[in-house]
Design a protein around this motif. Structure first.
Motif, PDB file in Angstrom:
ATOM      1  N   ALA A   1       5.551  22.342 -24.126  1.00 29.60           N
ATOM      2  CA  ALA A   1       6.343  21.181 -24.529  1.00 29.60           C
ATOM      3  C   ALA A   1       5.537  19.892 -24.409  1.00 29.60           C
ATOM      4  CB  ALA A   1       7.616  21.093 -23.683  1.00 29.60           C
ATOM      5  N   HIS A   2       4.529  19.890 -23.526  1.00 29.79           N
ATOM      6  CA  HIS A   2       3.676  18.707 -23.324  1.00 29.79           C
ATOM      7  C   HIS A   2       2.264  18.914 -23.866  1.00 29.79           C
ATOM      8  CE1 HIS A   2       6.698  17.035 -20.566  1.00 29.79           C
ATOM      9  NE2 HIS A   2       6.795  18.248 -20.072  1.00 29.79           N
ATOM     10  N   PHE A   3       2.034  20.052 -24.485  1.00 28.89           N
ATOM     11  CA  PHE A   3       0.679  20.460 -24.844  1.00 28.89           C
ATOM     12  C   PHE A   3       0.038  19.503 -25.844  1.00 28.89           C
ATOM     13  CE2 PHE A   3      -1.919  24.501 -26.072  1.00 28.89           C
ATOM     14  CZ  PHE A   3      -2.983  24.046 -25.313  1.00 28.89           C
ATOM     15  N   THR A   4       0.757  19.178 -26.915  1.00 22.99           N
ATOM     16  CA  THR A   4       0.192  18.314 -27.948  1.00 22.99           C
ATOM     17  C   THR A   4      -0.185  16.957 -27.374  1.00 22.99           C
ATOM     18  OG1 THR A   4       1.448  19.423 -29.684  1.00 22.99           O
ATOM     19  CG2 THR A   4       0.620  17.212 -30.171  1.00 22.99           C
TER      20      THR A   4
ATOM     21  N   PRO B   1      -8.247  23.300 -26.849  1.00 27.57           N
ATOM     22  CA  PRO B   1      -8.516  21.952 -26.349  1.00 27.57           C
ATOM     23  C   PRO B   1      -7.952  20.854 -27.237  1.00 27.57           C
ATOM     24  CG  PRO B   1     -10.486  22.886 -27.338  1.00 27.57           C
ATOM     25  CD  PRO B   1      -9.464  23.979 -27.286  1.00 27.57           C
ATOM     26  N   PHE B   2      -7.848  21.140 -28.551  1.00 27.83           N
ATOM     27  CA  PHE B   2      -7.373  20.147 -29.505  1.00 27.83           C
ATOM     28  C   PHE B   2      -6.094  20.641 -30.184  1.00 27.83           C
ATOM     29  CE2 PHE B   2     -12.193  19.933 -30.168  1.00 27.83           C
ATOM     30  CZ  PHE B   2     -12.382  19.066 -29.098  1.00 27.83           C
ATOM     31  N   ASN B   3      -5.361  19.720 -30.766  1.00 30.27           N
ATOM     32  CA  ASN B   3      -4.120  20.056 -31.458  1.00 30.27           C
ATOM     33  C   ASN B   3      -4.439  20.604 -32.848  1.00 30.27           C
ATOM     34  OD1 ASN B   3      -1.425  20.236 -32.231  1.00 30.27           O
ATOM     35  ND2 ASN B   3      -1.338  18.096 -32.882  1.00 30.27           N
TER      36      ASN B   3
ATOM     37  N   LYS C   1       5.083  24.667 -29.652  1.00 37.09           N
ATOM     38  CA  LYS C   1       4.566  23.318 -29.511  1.00 37.09           C
ATOM     39  C   LYS C   1       5.569  22.242 -29.918  1.00 37.09           C
ATOM     40  CE  LYS C   1       0.322  22.297 -30.729  1.00 37.09           C
ATOM     41  NZ  LYS C   1      -0.300  21.786 -29.481  1.00 37.09           N
ATOM     42  N   ALA C   2       6.435  22.547 -30.875  1.00 35.76           N
ATOM     43  CA  ALA C   2       7.350  21.512 -31.380  1.00 35.76           C
ATOM     44  C   ALA C   2       8.407  22.137 -32.274  1.00 35.76           C
ATOM     45  CB  ALA C   2       6.577  20.446 -32.167  1.00 35.76           C
ATOM     46  N   GLY C   3       9.467  21.359 -32.516  1.00 37.89           N
ATOM     47  CA  GLY C   3      10.446  21.764 -33.510  1.00 37.89           C
ATOM     48  C   GLY C   3      11.599  22.577 -32.954  1.00 37.89           C
ATOM     49  N   PRO C   4      12.540  22.927 -33.835  1.00 40.44           N
ATOM     50  CA  PRO C   4      13.773  23.601 -33.404  1.00 40.44           C
ATOM     51  C   PRO C   4      13.547  25.031 -32.935  1.00 40.44           C
ATOM     52  CG  PRO C   4      13.660  23.473 -35.804  1.00 40.44           C
ATOM     53  CD  PRO C   4      12.528  22.652 -35.285  1.00 40.44           C
TER      54      PRO C   4
END
Length: 296
Positions: A217-220, A138-140, A153-156
């Motif tokens: 890709a939109h989770f955070t 539920p949270f980042n 979630k992010a990054g290369p």
């Protein structure tokens, strides 16, 4: 305990011009209420067939394939982003199109299905009488997530992880459900369910792994949105978590339940997929949710 689900219970429902959902509906003219099951990755609605059959004597039961999974639509990303917030809108439209009485609805959602249900509840507190959620983020808090999920979630590394998921379909379907559990706790899944996931993995130009990656890709963004509006969540929630969840540590469940001041059940010896490892536990949770809601 379980009776076969007739394939006539599985059909399709168009919710808008871009999305048609494959769904399963078990009806009961004297239903005490309605249950809606929301699956995770890499599942399809077939994850719920045994559980649905155990509940249909008392309740109307619904489940559907999320867009990008099973035989539901897979619009291009310029039409549908596959973000949790978009899935929340899909859920809202499904409930409305199905004519479900939300005052007698329990939503049981796991993994990627849980945050959309809660996002919808923030905006529509009367979307359900009760929501049962578990084994999700539920949270980042990347530190309590499996490394490959952190990397999505992010990054290369995002594209690398997505490519790896796409090239390892058979390994994922063979091992995802028991990964991290001791050998004596391993369990099988129905061949029909496994075949359905394999056959539905790729439809058109998009795979289930692609849909999963778009979600992450939109989770955070959507986690942060939800956390900032947590105090607006008024719908009764119950949190259920597998003690041995490898993908999202039970610490996440403990924080979420504490922040909401709601009940948390940690299931001993159970991993990320409680409804598959011990379907009877999910049946019991649904029945308990109706009793808590005083639906009789």
């Amino acid at each position: 305990m379980f009776k076969p689900v007739n394939d006539d219970a599985i059909g399709f429902l168009e919710i808008d011009e871009d999305i048609t959902l494959r769904r399963m509906v078990l009806r009961n003219a004297k239903a005490k209420g309605t249950v809606l099951f929301l699956h995770g990755f890499p599942e399809t609605l077939y994850a719920w067939k045994d559980i649905a059959s155990a509940l249909t004597d008392d309740y109307e039961v619904h489940a559907f394939d999320w867009p990008g999974y099973g035989l539901s639509s897979r619009p291009a990303t310029d039409r549908f982003s596959y973000a949790p917030r978009d899935y929340a809108r899909v859920l809202d439209r499904y409930i409305a199109k199905s004519g479900i009485d939300t005052s007698k609805l329990t939503i049981y959602a796991t993994d990627i299905g849980a945050l959309p249900a809660l996002l919808l509840a923030v905006e529509k507190p009367d979307v359900a009488r009760t929501i049962v959620v578990g084994d999700f983020a539920p949270f980042n808090r990347p530190e309590v997530m499996y490394p490959s999920l952190q990397s999505l979630k992010a990054g290369p590394t995002m594209d690398q992880v997505r490519a790896s998921l796409n090239s390892n379909r058979d390994e994922i379907l063979a091992n995802t459900f028991t990964r991290g559990l001791p050998k004596e706790a391993h369990f099988g899944i129905a061949p029909e369910f496994k075949d359905d996931m394999a056959q539905g993995w790729t439809q058109g130009a998009m795979t289930a792994a692609d849909a999963f990656s778009h979600y992450y890709a939109h989770f955070t963004r959507d986690q942060d949105y939800f956390e900032s509006r947590l105090t607006r969540l008024e719908t009764p929630v119950k949190v259920v978590w597998g003690e041995k969840d490898l993908y999202i540590n039970k610490e996440m469940g403990a924080e979420f339940a504490e922040r909401l001041h709601v009940e948390l059940t940690v299931l001993p010896g159970i991993g990320h997929f409680p409804h598959l490892q011990n379907p009877g536990l999910a049946v019991d949770e649904v029945r308990a949710a109706f009793h808590r809601g005083e639906i009789a």
